[in-house]
Scaffold this motif. Structure first.
Motif, PDB file in Angstrom:
ATOM      1  N   ARG A  86       0.822  -1.206   0.000  1.00  0.00           N
ATOM      2  CA  ARG A  86       0.000   0.000   0.000  1.00  0.00           C
ATOM      3  C   ARG A  86       0.857   1.258   0.000  1.00  0.00           C
ATOM      4  O   ARG A  86       0.577   2.228  -0.708  1.00  0.00           O
ATOM      5  N   THR A  87       1.926   1.235   0.801  1.00  0.00           N
ATOM      6  CA  THR A  87       2.815   2.400   0.850  1.00  0.00           C
ATOM      7  C   THR A  87       3.473   2.655  -0.502  1.00  0.00           C
ATOM      8  O   THR A  87       3.550   3.800  -0.970  1.00  0.00           O
ATOM      9  N   SER A  88       3.934   1.590  -1.132  1.00  0.00           N
ATOM     10  CA  SER A  88       4.561   1.732  -2.449  1.00  0.00           C
ATOM     11  C   SER A  88       3.567   2.287  -3.468  1.00  0.00           C
ATOM     12  O   SER A  88       3.922   3.142  -4.293  1.00  0.00           O
ATOM     13  N   PHE A  89       2.333   1.797  -3.369  1.00  0.00           N
ATOM     14  CA  PHE A  89       1.303   2.271  -4.300  1.00  0.00           C
ATOM     15  C   PHE A  89       1.054   3.767  -4.136  1.00  0.00           C
ATOM     16  O   PHE A  89       1.019   4.526  -5.112  1.00  0.00           O
ATOM     17  N   TRP A  90       0.902   4.210  -2.881  1.00  0.00           N
ATOM     18  CA  TRP A  90       0.631   5.622  -2.638  1.00  0.00           C
ATOM     19  C   TRP A  90       1.825   6.498  -2.982  1.00  0.00           C
ATOM     20  O   TRP A  90       1.658   7.615  -3.501  1.00  0.00           O
ATOM     21  N   VAL A  91       3.024   6.021  -2.709  1.00  0.00           N
ATOM     22  CA  VAL A  91       4.220   6.807  -3.061  1.00  0.00           C
ATOM     23  C   VAL A  91       4.338   6.945  -4.574  1.00  0.00           C
ATOM     24  O   VAL A  91       4.591   8.039  -5.105  1.00  0.00           O
TER      25      VAL A  91
ATOM     26  N   GLY B  59       1.899   6.551  -6.854  1.00  0.00           N
ATOM     27  CA  GLY B  59       0.789   7.353  -7.362  1.00  0.00           C
ATOM     28  C   GLY B  59       0.951   8.830  -7.047  1.00  0.00           C
ATOM     29  O   GLY B  59       0.676   9.691  -7.886  1.00  0.00           O
ATOM     30  N   GLY B  60       1.425   9.127  -5.821  1.00  0.00           N
ATOM     31  CA  GLY B  60       1.655  10.519  -5.466  1.00  0.00           C
ATOM     32  C   GLY B  60       2.754  11.152  -6.309  1.00  0.00           C
ATOM     33  O   GLY B  60       2.654  12.317  -6.700  1.00  0.00           O
TER      34      GLY B  60
END
Length: 274
Positions: A9-14, A16-17
């Motif tokens: 999840r963290t990798s996804f948000w980083v 995507g951000g």
């Protein structure tokens, strides 16, 4: 497992951000620069909207250019939706000799460079009396949009179960009755996707208006901004250009934000079918 999920999840948000920042920074920078002071622009001291005033008062005026762009874009969307809806329905539901070969031929148009199609289209529009016409420009933009739009609508129709159509036929609907009363609502996300692509292409296109339109009072906004860039001894008016970019971007951003849910569903219907 929880640690792996948290890392995912963290990798996804980083990621995507990071992508969001990469795309948003140029837009924000352009919006700020359009009201910032610069010696080579109309806004030389302090922050203000002099660059927008320059754009508004240029030649035929900003309202005229906005109307031209809106007219061409809406007409392109209508033409594209009608033709791709009928064509996609025919390719998805009817069997006729040479169907697949004809469909591949239509899709193959996407491999032809855009500029090479404009010369024969320019000649054709001249024969039809539609050269230097906003309606003729909309037809040219529609012709270039049709291959992708036809493909999109075909996979949208193929994703709809045939039982729905058969039930409507049993209830007494004809072929076009099924399309108008049942299938149009089932493929609505695909139509939104096609319409959004057609609008964005027609609103932002520069090459086709450059070929087709000679009268400055009929310029769409994209062509008007290009002619505004160089006014005095080849000097580029970056301030007015950036103001024009902001104005052109606003309708596209607004439409995408409002229709993004249907846009994603339209693409997902084809992905699920595949």
């Amino acid at each position: 497992m929880r640690l792996q999920q948290a890392i995912g999840r963290t990798s996804f948000w980083v990621f995507g951000g990071g992508l969001a920042i990469m795309f948003l920074v140029p837009l924000i920078w352009t919006a700020v620069a359009s009201v910032s002071p610069h010696g080579a622009t109309a806004q030389q001291e302090g922050y203000g909207f002099n660059n927008y005033r320059t754009l508004t008062e240029y030649d035929a005026g900003l309202p005229t250019y906005l109307w031209n762009s809106a007219y061409v874009s809406i007409l392109t969307v209508v033409f594209t939706l009608v033709l791709s809806l009928l064509g996609g329905y025919a390719f998805a539901r009817f069997r006729f000799p040479g169907r697949d070969a004809l469909f591949l031929l239509i899709i193959a148009i996407l491999m032809v460079p855009y500029a090479t199609l404009l010369v024969p289209l320019w000649v054709l529009m001249g024969e039809l009396g539609l050269r230097n016409s906003l309606t003729g420009l909309a037809l040219v933009l529609t012709l270039y949009q049709l291959p992708f739009s036809m493909f999109m609508m075909r996979i949208s129709f193929e994703a709809v179960p045939r039982e729905i159509e058969e039930s409507a036929l049993v209830d007494g609907c004809g072929t076009f009755g099924v399309l108008r009363r049942v299938l149009v609502f089932a493929v609505w996300p695909g139509m939104i996707t096609v319409g959004l692509f057609a609008f964005l292409h027609a609103w932002n296109d520069f090459i086709a208006p450059l070929f087709m339109i000679n009268d400055s009072s009929r310029y769409p906004l994209s062509l008007a901004i290009a002619t505004l860039r160089q006014q005095t001894m080849g000097a580029v008016d970056f301030g007015a250009t950036q103001a024009g970019v902001v104005i052109m971007a606003l309708p596209c951003l607004l439409l995408f934000v409002l229709l993004q849910r249907h846009y994603v569903r339209g693409f997902m219907s084809g992905a699920l079918k595949g």
